[in-house]
Motif scaffolding. Structure first.
Motif, short mmCIF file in Angstrom:
data_model
loop_
_atom_site.label_atom_id
_atom_site.label_comp_id
_atom_site.label_asym_id
_atom_site.label_seq_id
_atom_site.Cartn_x
_atom_site.Cartn_y
_atom_site.Cartn_z
N VAL A 10 0.83 -1.19 0.00
CA VAL A 10 0.00 0.00 0.00
C VAL A 10 0.87 1.25 0.00
CG1 VAL A 10 -1.80 1.26 1.22
CG2 VAL A 10 -1.76 -1.24 1.26
N GLY A 39 5.48 -3.52 7.26
CA GLY A 39 5.40 -2.17 7.78
C GLY A 39 5.65 -2.08 9.27
N PRO A 289 -4.23 0.29 5.79
CA PRO A 289 -2.84 -0.21 5.66
C PRO A 289 -2.79 -1.72 5.65
CG PRO A 289 -2.97 1.55 7.28
CD PRO A 289 -4.38 1.21 6.92
#
Length: 359
Positions: A10, A39, A289
């Motif tokens: 993303v 992430g 996310p």
């Protein structure tokens, strides 16, 4: 020579270094790379703490349930047989993902072989379907116990319970089996990086470079039919249960009868609410996310195995009483042993003090 592969996620690119042996031929990859929670790599160690805690609670709780039911002959009834099936399912489901996930978090061990990935994918989806089927069987048990109490022992005999359990297992195993079989024959020419903490079916579908509509439609149809049918049968069972409860003459009788279903209803909510939330975020949360998608998917698989033994251990009187009796008996036995040892020691010391000079 090292080269960098990039996995698009993303909003930006995530680099990951791999050797040529893993990147030269992705048509039949020997291994996949699990990224864990993309992430949040820097927080993997901290994230592992609640996950590990949930796994330990799931292991201890479900093994205690199995131990108590096996030990107590009074609990050899259909409801507790189904509860044991649920406990075994939760143990297999949590063990299918947690050990590998913790190895990613703690040791950065991200590689998983192609066959192990497909096996993990099969076990996750198979035992999720089995757990849903067991909840339907438990709803049927509650229906018979409340609506036809005098016929409960003749309807749900041990052979019938065994046949229901076998049917639930076969349903889950056979319906999910085509997914890994189809995935086994796909060519993977994009990358072998899976932006997830376990091998999930849709994650593999996105890596394939072939026609995957058949597998996607089949997977969606099976998921929809299993959930829709199970929710339908549970709803029908509880509609009849509520009708029977409202016919009872007193409020206390209604509350007491409904209380026998509270643990089962809590288990249903623990399975379907995280699953519904995870499905909605995947379907409509395009701006959410990626790490949030992965965390919700993990919660969907980890919350029920941890929650179910706590629910039944706390809210089911028979299990709670047996558990308290077990620990009380052990504590009393240890206390008696310690008290007896101290008494013998005092007597021996007193004897030494009195008879010591004459020996």
């Amino acid at each position: 020579m090292q080269e960098k592969l990039f996995c698009l996620r993303v909003g930006h690119l995530l680099p990951y270094s791999m050797s040529d042996s893993n990147t030269t031929d992705l048509t039949n990859p020997s291994t996949f790379i699990l990224l864990g929670i993309p992430g949040l790599e820097a927080a993997h160690v901290w994230i592992s703490i609640p996950f590990c805690t949930m796994y330990v609670i799931a292991l201890l709780g479900n093994f205690i349930i199995l131990f108590i039911v096996k030990r107590e002959p009074n609990l050899h009834e259909p409801m507790y047989y189904f509860l044991c099936m649920l406990a075994v399912t939760d143990l297999v489901l949590s063990t299918s993902i947690l050990p590998k996930m913790l190895s990613i978090f703690w040791f950065n061990s991200r590689e998983i072989s192609f066959s192990a990935c497909l096996t993990q994918m099969y076990f996750i989806h198979c035992f999720t379907a089995i757990e849903s089927g067991i909840l339907v069987a438990m709803a049927f048990d509650r229906y018979v116990a409340i609506c036809h109490p005098l016929r409960h022992s003749t309807i749900l005999t041990n052979p019938v319970v065994a046949k229901i359990g076998l049917a639930v297992v076969l349903r889950g195993g056979m319906l999910v089996l085509p997914n890994p079989i189809l995935a086994w024959g796909w060519p993977y020419c994009r990358t072998n990086i899976i932006p997830h903490s376990y091998c999930e079916h849709m994650a593999l579908v996105k890596l394939a470079c072939t026609e995957i509509h058949v597998s996607s439609y089949y997977s969606f149809s099976v998921t929809f039919l299993v959930i829709a049918l199970d929710v339908f049968f549970i709803t029908v069972s509880y509609t009849q249960i509520l009708r029977a409860i409202f016919r009872l003459p007193t409020k206390d009788a209604r509350l007491k009868t409904f209380g026998t279903c509270s643990s089962h209803l809590s288990a249903i909510l623990a399975l379907f609410i995280p699953g519904l939330f995870s499905s909605l975020t995947h379907r409509f949360g395009h701006n959410v996310p990626l790490h949030f998608h992965v965390l919700t998917a993990n919660a969907y698989l980890l919350v029920p195995p941890m929650f179910n033994p706590v629910i039944y251990g706390v809210r089911t009187k028979q299990i709670r009483d047996r558990l308290l009796r077990l620990f009380t008996y052990k504590g009393t036995k240890v206390f008696s042993w310690c008290s007896g040892s101290q008494t013998e020691l005092r007597a021996e010391l007193a004897g030494d003090m009195v008879l010591g000079p004459f020996r």
